[in-house]
Write an enzyme that holds these catalytic residues in place. Structure first.
Site, mmCIF file in Angstrom:
data_model
loop_
_atom_site.group_PDB
_atom_site.id
_atom_site.type_symbol
_atom_site.label_atom_id
_atom_site.label_comp_id
_atom_site.label_asym_id
_atom_site.label_seq_id
_atom_site.Cartn_x
_atom_site.Cartn_y
_atom_site.Cartn_z
ATOM 1 N N SER A 82 0.841 -1.191 0.000
ATOM 2 C CA SER A 82 0.000 0.000 0.000
ATOM 3 C C SER A 82 0.887 1.257 0.000
ATOM 4 O O SER A 82 1.706 1.415 -0.896
ATOM 5 C CB SER A 82 -0.970 -0.036 1.180
ATOM 6 O OG SER A 82 -1.993 0.912 1.026
ATOM 7 N N ASP B 181 -8.486 -5.103 -4.581
ATOM 8 C CA ASP B 181 -7.880 -4.086 -3.725
ATOM 9 C C ASP B 181 -8.848 -2.960 -3.396
ATOM 10 O O ASP B 181 -8.751 -2.330 -2.341
ATOM 11 C CB ASP B 181 -6.641 -3.492 -4.417
ATOM 12 C CG ASP B 181 -5.330 -4.040 -3.868
ATOM 13 O OD1 ASP B 181 -5.246 -4.233 -2.640
ATOM 14 O OD2 ASP B 181 -4.398 -4.266 -4.655
ATOM 15 N N HIS C 120 -7.865 -5.527 -0.146
ATOM 16 C CA HIS C 120 -6.660 -4.763 0.169
ATOM 17 C C HIS C 120 -6.035 -5.275 1.464
ATOM 18 O O HIS C 120 -6.733 -5.500 2.458
ATOM 19 C CB HIS C 120 -7.009 -3.282 0.316
ATOM 20 C CG HIS C 120 -5.831 -2.375 0.353
ATOM 21 N ND1 HIS C 120 -4.964 -2.239 -0.704
ATOM 22 C CD2 HIS C 120 -5.352 -1.554 1.335
ATOM 23 C CE1 HIS C 120 -4.015 -1.369 -0.385
ATOM 24 N NE2 HIS C 120 -4.223 -0.947 0.854
#
Length: 560
Positions: free
Chosen positions: A218, A343, A461
């Site tokens: 991320s 995600d 995610h």
């Protein structure tokens, strides 16, 4: 068998002899000399023939000044007992009603595996955590007593040294006035200082300073991307892995930082004129942290992820130009990057709560989402987006179809298209560096009877983190054999890549061959627990990548 026991006894007798001469067992480092002084960690036995030295809370820089680049640590006199995690960098709490952490937070942790002999010349993997550049940490438990970023499984199974790093986040890490007075990127400078420290000191821990791999997820994946693009890191590392984040992600770069700086200034009682920066530097650090813009629940016409406004900036220094023009700096770096198949689910579920609570959503919800993402192109942008994303719906799309499309929109816009762009640009600029692309498609563990997610939810995610860090092995009761297989695949691919720059070649066996990404073929590996020869794909979601990277940008912009 008797001969094996005799041989083993001989080895241990040699070990005892060495222990008598050097005051340490054969398979631990003992006291290590660094540029700041001596450090001593904890030795953990992993079995009859394996052990690991763990060092926690080693400072790699001094306590940073407010809105200043990190400076060298002055050092210490006595041996530093590196046995406890340092505190996180100062940041807002999850509820955003208070702060926690400290300013003196530039520390790192090191895991060093050993066999029957003390390790030497091992590859090194340096981890950068995610958290939207607003939060996060690799110092101790991430939630309850669960420490997600422990390096033991990666280090032991892949025979590599793992380093996790603290860096400033939020206001203290990324506030910028958009000029040289308050240039920003302090968190990126912290990361750079840690990389440079590792390069200078890791040989004392048994690491190879010429074989360092960065990896992160991320905002940490975007951080890795930025580090490959900055001219300041030349020669400091050899390889890089970006998971669900690159410099091209729209949430990973701030194009108008001055507006945020002025908003913070007003909240802390500072002027917004030429005296603003001097005033901000005099404000208490905790007050500055709490003045960061709130991260609020989103809506289709104002997505939550768009509120992440404290991000890196093009400062003319660490990032001399727009990231898309800096890939020549990564030409000799091996690069592996990818995304999770959904995600966008975590964030789109905040924008359209019915996705999360299994209620009904409307076509208008998806339209509003696309209208926001294409607003700079006006009605033409919206119509083009709707044509792409609703082409398969038919006259009466099901609730599942509409919800999946909404999640795909968020995934493509925020993650998949930007990551594919970075992969393509790296391959195009590469000289000696190799490029690899992946898509994690393992279904979420939160689907199933009595669980919160729809049955169609793929890899959400951050789902990759548990597998990369070997949680199915450290907490086996929470996982099944399929998840352990997947975790083993991740660790094998990642550590092989750290060893050789090729995820297929190293100390660990892999389930199939992962082809390189080239600009002509654009091959990628679909990673899941059931991989076979059909897991190699080509031109990942190319139709939608083309829309976000070519069709939409080439439409005329609308003036407001």
């Amino acid at each position: 068998m008797f001969a094996y026991i005799l041989a083993l006894a001989s080895v241990f007798s040699v070990g005892l002899a060495v222990q008598d001469q050097t005051c340490r067992p054969l398979f631990q480092l003992g006291v290590v000399e660094t540029e700041g002084g001596s450090v001593q960690g904890t030795n953990v036995r992993l079995g009859l023939r394996r052990s690991m030295d763990v060092f926690k809370g080693i400072p790699f820089a001094a306590k940073p000044g407010t809105f200043e680049k990190p400076k060298p640590h002055p050092g210490w006199t006595n041996t530093l007992k590196a046995t406890k995690f340092a505190k996180r960098c100062l940041q807002k709490s999850m509820l955003q009603t208070s702060s926690f952490g400290v300013e003196d937070c530039l520390h790192l942790n090191i895991w060093v595996p050993h066999g029957l002999y003390v390790s030497s010349n091992l590859p090194v993997m340096v981890w950068f955590y995610g958290g939207g550049f607003l939060a996060g940490g690799s110092m101790g438990p991430n939630f309850f007593d669960n420490y997600l970023y422990g390096g033991q499984e990666i280090a032991d199974r892949g025979d590599v040294i793992v380093v996790s790093v603290g860096y400033r986040v939020g206001t203290l890490g990324f506030l910028s006035s958009g000029d040289s007075q308050l240039p920003g990127n302090y968190g990126l400078w912290d990361q750079h200082a840690a990389i440079a420290w590792v390069h200078r000191n890791i040989r004392s821990f048994g690491g190879d300073p010429d074989n360092v791999t960065l990896f992160g997820e991320s905002a940490g994946g975007s951080s890795v991307s930025y580090q490959t693009l900055s001219p300041y890191n030349k020669g400091l590392f050899k390889r890089a892995i970006s998971q669900s984040g690159v410099a091209m992600c729209p949430w990973a770069i701030s194009r108008n930082p001055r507006n945020v700086a002025e908003e913070v200034a007003v909240k802390v009682g500072c002027p917004t004129d030429d005296k603003m920066v001097a005033c901000l530097k005099s404000v208490n650090a905790k007050k500055l942290v709490m003045a960061a813009p709130l991260f609020v629940s989103g809506s289709p016409d104002k997505p939550a992820l768009n509120a992440m406004v404290l991000s890196p900036v093009v400062d003319g220094d660490f990032l001399p130009e727009d990231p898309v023009r800096l890939f020549h700096n990564a030409a000799d770096i091996d690069y592996l990057a990818g995304v999770n198949s959904m995600d966008g689910h975590l964030f789109t579920s905040q924008d359209i709560p019915a996705i999360a609570d299994k209620g009904n959503i409307t076509v208008d919800d998806v339209t509003a989402l696309l209208r926001f993402y294409t607003k700079d192109k006006g009605q033409a942008g919206l119509e083009a987006a709707l044509a792409e994303y609703t082409a398969h719906w038919g006259p009466s799309p099901s609730q599942d179809q509409v919800k999946i499309t909404a999640v795909e929109v968020g995934t493509d816009h925020y993650f998949l298209a930007p990551v594919q762009t970075a992969i393509y640009l790296h391959a195009a600029a590469a000289k000696s560096g190799h490029t690899y692309s992946y898509l994690l498609s393992e279904p979420s563990l939160l689907i199933g009877p009595g669980r919160p997610y729809h049955t169609w939810v793929g890899a959400d995610h951050a789902d990759d983190l548990q597998y990369v860090f070997g949680k199915p092995f450290t907490t086996p009761k929470a996982y099944g054999d399929a998840q352990r297989d997947l975790s083993g695949y991740f660790i094998s691919f990642w550590t092989n890549f750290a060893w050789t720059g090729d995820p297929n070649v190293g100390k660990s066996k892999v389930p199939l061959t992962w082809p390189k990404f080239t600009c002509s073929e654009q091959k990628y590996l679909e990673i899941n627990s059931k991989m076979d020869r059909t897991s190699v794909g080509q031109k990942m979601r190319s139709r939608f990548v083309h829309f976000w990277t070519n069709t939409l940008p080439n439409l005329p912009s609308v003036k407001y």
